[in-house]
Every structure is written in C-alpha cells, then in structure tokens.
Design a protein around this motif. Sequence first.
Motif, PDB file in Angstrom:
ATOM      1  N   ILE A 125       0.860  -1.186   0.000  1.00 36.25           N
ATOM      2  CA  ILE A 125       0.000   0.000   0.000  1.00 36.25           C
ATOM      3  C   ILE A 125       0.895   1.235   0.000  1.00 36.25           C
ATOM      4  O   ILE A 125       1.827   1.341   0.797  1.00 36.25           O
ATOM      5  CB  ILE A 125      -0.963  -0.027   1.207  1.00 36.25           C
ATOM      6  CG1 ILE A 125      -2.001  -1.134   0.980  1.00 36.25           C
ATOM      7  CG2 ILE A 125      -1.655   1.320   1.396  1.00 36.25           C
ATOM      8  CD1 ILE A 125      -2.794  -1.497   2.189  1.00 36.25           C
ATOM      9  N   HIS A 126       0.621   2.144  -0.907  1.00 35.82           N
ATOM     10  CA  HIS A 126       1.504   3.305  -1.092  1.00 35.82           C
ATOM     11  C   HIS A 126       0.969   4.580  -0.454  1.00 35.82           C
ATOM     12  O   HIS A 126       1.714   5.538  -0.298  1.00 35.82           O
ATOM     13  CB  HIS A 126       1.748   3.542  -2.585  1.00 35.82           C
ATOM     14  CG  HIS A 126       2.239   2.322  -3.302  1.00 35.82           C
ATOM     15  ND1 HIS A 126       1.694   1.859  -4.479  1.00 35.82           N
ATOM     16  CD2 HIS A 126       3.218   1.435  -2.957  1.00 35.82           C
ATOM     17  CE1 HIS A 126       2.316   0.759  -4.848  1.00 35.82           C
ATOM     18  NE2 HIS A 126       3.235   0.480  -3.947  1.00 35.82           N
ATOM     19  N   VAL A 127      -0.319   4.611  -0.173  1.00 32.51           N
ATOM     20  CA  VAL A 127      -0.907   5.805   0.444  1.00 32.51           C
ATOM     21  C   VAL A 127      -2.142   5.362   1.232  1.00 32.51           C
ATOM     22  O   VAL A 127      -2.895   4.498   0.780  1.00 32.51           O
ATOM     23  CB  VAL A 127      -1.227   6.889  -0.622  1.00 32.51           C
ATOM     24  CG1 VAL A 127      -2.103   6.336  -1.736  1.00 32.51           C
ATOM     25  CG2 VAL A 127      -1.877   8.118   0.007  1.00 32.51           C
ATOM     26  N   ALA A 128      -2.334   5.937   2.442  1.00 32.62           N
ATOM     27  CA  ALA A 128      -3.423   5.479   3.307  1.00 32.62           C
ATOM     28  C   ALA A 128      -4.213   6.655   3.862  1.00 32.62           C
ATOM     29  O   ALA A 128      -3.658   7.713   4.169  1.00 32.62           O
ATOM     30  CB  ALA A 128      -2.868   4.637   4.458  1.00 32.62           C
ATOM     31  N   GLU A 129      -5.516   6.435   3.977  1.00 32.38           N
ATOM     32  CA  GLU A 129      -6.406   7.424   4.598  1.00 32.38           C
ATOM     33  C   GLU A 129      -7.211   6.720   5.690  1.00 32.38           C
ATOM     34  O   GLU A 129      -8.391   6.406   5.515  1.00 32.38           O
ATOM     35  CB  GLU A 129      -7.337   8.040   3.543  1.00 32.38           C
ATOM     36  CG  GLU A 129      -6.679   9.093   2.654  1.00 32.38           C
ATOM     37  CD  GLU A 129      -6.548  10.467   3.320  1.00 32.38           C
ATOM     38  OE1 GLU A 129      -7.256  10.716   4.324  1.00 32.38           O
ATOM     39  OE2 GLU A 129      -5.752  11.286   2.850  1.00 32.38           O
ATOM     40  N   CYS A 213      -1.405   1.939  -5.310  1.00 35.72           N
ATOM     41  CA  CYS A 213      -2.385   1.253  -4.457  1.00 35.72           C
ATOM     42  C   CYS A 213      -2.622   2.065  -3.186  1.00 35.72           C
ATOM     43  O   CYS A 213      -1.663   2.523  -2.557  1.00 35.72           O
ATOM     44  CB  CYS A 213      -1.855  -0.141  -4.104  1.00 35.72           C
ATOM     45  SG  CYS A 213      -2.980  -1.091  -3.070  1.00 35.72           S
ATOM     46  N   GLY A 214      -3.885   2.257  -2.837  1.00 38.48           N
ATOM     47  CA  GLY A 214      -4.212   3.026  -1.635  1.00 38.48           C
ATOM     48  C   GLY A 214      -5.323   2.364  -0.840  1.00 38.48           C
ATOM     49  O   GLY A 214      -6.068   1.530  -1.357  1.00 38.48           O
ATOM     50  N   VAL A 215      -5.426   2.757   0.442  1.00 35.89           N
ATOM     51  CA  VAL A 215      -6.483   2.209   1.290  1.00 35.89           C
ATOM     52  C   VAL A 215      -7.180   3.359   2.033  1.00 35.89           C
ATOM     53  O   VAL A 215      -6.523   4.310   2.480  1.00 35.89           O
ATOM     54  CB  VAL A 215      -5.920   1.144   2.274  1.00 35.89           C
ATOM     55  CG1 VAL A 215      -4.928   1.740   3.264  1.00 35.89           C
ATOM     56  CG2 VAL A 215      -7.043   0.446   3.025  1.00 35.89           C
ATOM     57  N   ALA A 216      -8.503   3.277   2.089  1.00 39.49           N
ATOM     58  CA  ALA A 216      -9.297   4.232   2.873  1.00 39.49           C
ATOM     59  C   ALA A 216     -10.100   3.430   3.893  1.00 39.49           C
ATOM     60  O   ALA A 216     -10.486   2.291   3.629  1.00 39.49           O
ATOM     61  CB  ALA A 216     -10.235   5.028   1.975  1.00 39.49           C
TER      62      ALA A 216
END
Lengths: 233, 177
Positions: A125-129, A213-216
């Motif tokens: 995962i490269h960016v997370a919120e 790839c990101g996760v919220a």
Amino acid sequence: MHAHGYTKREIAEVAVKNKRNALDHPSAQLGAEITVDDVLNSEIMAYPVNRLDVSPTSDGAGAVILAAEHVARRLTEKPVWIDGVGHCLDTAYWCTRDLYYPDYVEVAARHAYEMAGIKEPDKEIHVAEPYDPFTYKELHHMEGLMLCPRGGSVKMLTNGDTQRDGRLPVSPSGGLLGVGNPIAAAAMMKIIEIFLQLREEAGARQVPGAPRCGVAQAWGDLMQVGTVVVMRR
Amino acid sequence: MELIPKEKVDGTVRGLKRKELDSGEVLVFDWEPKLAYAWDDGPAIARYLAELKNGRIIAKKCNKCHRVMIPPRMFCELCWRPSDDWVFVEDTGTINTFVISNVDWKAGRLDIEGGVRPFTPAVIEIDGASRGMGILHLIDDVDPQKIEIGMRVKAVWKPPEEREGSITDIRYFKPVE
Ligand SMILES: [Zn+2]
C-alpha cells in the motif's frame, strides 16, 4: 498510552501533520500550521484529549461515480479500481471489548486485502487514509490496517514515515482533523483523496512516487464498525 | 412536474425578510411535537435494573464460551446462541480506562476554574464477571489526578428507599485499598 507507553506529545504530532496537510485542501475547515505545544496547550476537553486532538463539527458531502469495468474504460483513460472491500462489526457492548486495539478494523482489512490480493499491506500500500476523528484514532487504525505492527504506529509517525513525502503517507488529505468531520461523508472524502492520489491529480497534496495502491477506512457507530476499501489504478 | 421554479434554481434564492413573515406573505405555523416514547428494557436489562434496586449486580453466563457477561444479555454475541444462567457478581471492580472530563454529558463546559469537579467516568471491570467485562460508571471520592488504570474500586449505593431500579442506584464507584 497505557498499552504501549505512547506520550501525549507523540500523539499530538498527528494533529500537526494532518492540519498542515489540510492547508493544501480546497475544502478544508481547519487547515493550520501548528506545533505540538499548541496541541498540548489547547483546552483540555476530557483528559488525555485536548481540543486540538479532536476533529471539528462539520457539514459536507462527497460523491464518487461507480461504473462497471467496460463502462469505466469508455468513460475515462485513467479509471481507479475498487479492488477490495471489507466490513466488520464488533460487539455493540463497547465496555466489553478491547478499547485500544480495533480487532474489527483488522478483520475488515483482512477481507479487503484478501479480495485485492494484498499479502504485505505495509509494503504493497503506497498511500493510506485511515479514519482520524481524534489524533489517537489514526494511530489505532494504522495498526488495525496492519500498516505497522501493534505498537508501531508512533514510531512510524515520529520517524516521518507518514508525512506526505514519507515512506507511507497517511492522511495526505489533511484527514478529519484538518479537512473536517462531516459524519457519514467523511469516509467518502478519504476515498476521493485516494482516487485523486492514484490518478496523480491531488495537486499540492500529491504524494511522490506515482502511488499505485491506496487504502481508505471508516470507523463509527458504537465505536465498533470498521469499513476498509482498497483502490488501485 | 417542476417542483422548484426554474428562476429559483438559477440563483434568485435568498433569505426571507422579517416583513415577509410578519405580513403573512410567507406561510408560518407553530407546531409543538408530542414525542412521547417508551423504552422496553427487555428481559436481561430489566432483571439487571431490578437487582440494582435490591443492591445487587447480576450478570448472565454463556455455557459455551464460559463468559460471565455484564451487562447481562439474553444471547452471547460471540457464540451466537442464547445465554444460560443468571449469576450474581460483586459490586467491586478494576478501572479499565477513564477520562477526566471538563465537559458535561451535553458537551457543555464545566466551571472547572470555579471549583467544579471534573466528570470522571470510567469503564470498570466488575469482579466475578469475565476479564474485560466492564460497565460505564462514575468515579468519585478521589482527587481526579489520582485515578489510575488498574485502580480497585467499590460501588457507593443509594440508600434502599431512594433506589428506583436504575444504574444511578449506584451513585458512583470509589477507590478501595
Ligand atoms: Zn458464548
């Protein structure tokens, strides 16, 4: 604080980071350049939580358009895909469960990661919120999302890993602490941020390295609901 | 069908003026809502509250996972089955977590400077119930700054004639040695 010896000073850095990130968000309510001392010196609401550890009361809305794969490809050259979704509800008897570690977020994350084929979330995962209505909840949720080991979130924060230009940017939008907390629309704001980051359209908020790839994540109800969405470009 | 006149949508919407309200140009009516409601405690909480009136705390057991659950419930939400025996537990316990709150339950500020004691709610794990099983109640009879996670506490009950089958039949919990 009790489980891992985190200090208020360390936790306050979440507010400093997110409110600064929010300065670059056009819809932000509380973007600001503040210091850890500003957080510690702000009014005590309910010790150990000070005013600047808390997101504001907000009004707002957010929307995304979902489309079938063949339609999405026709509509845009840069579709963002929802690759994994997970939901989990823990017991509604909130005095009866672990009030630090969000097991339900971990279960929701495991569902979403399995669907998306993610085995090592901290690397893939490269960016997370994660949901950050309070400073410490961002840390709880980073651990529940397995972006770091249990008890590892403060180290990641104080290392600078979660800054917008860090190893794994967390809440580059400015989060609920900076952008605002319009309940029920807040997680949509986070999904929109991941969408913009993956399309490299986040402007001044753009994280470097062309994230793929990101996760919220959302949290709520009787503090026992976790919802996780994995997105890819 | 057009619900909103087009010119309104196009930007002529504006705030109403006092004059328009007073003159009757805009329809105004008063309505006092009658929002009476009743709360059904259900069998588990009803028994729990009735026992508080007796000065006792009752819990319920699940014979599958062997948890003694408080507040009592008619089902075990982990085993997904009806719960089993009623068991009395102690009126002592251990503080799991707490806050020292400068705001009241309506989010109004307490006059701390004026000497008002902060609210100190805590999750208290009750002796006799399974580990991690707590109830939310108030801590008092102690300097808020001295409250700690792991502190041992005991219920301070209202006198029997003042009890009404409510969680407030316990006034608060206070530290014990
Ligand atoms: Zn059970």
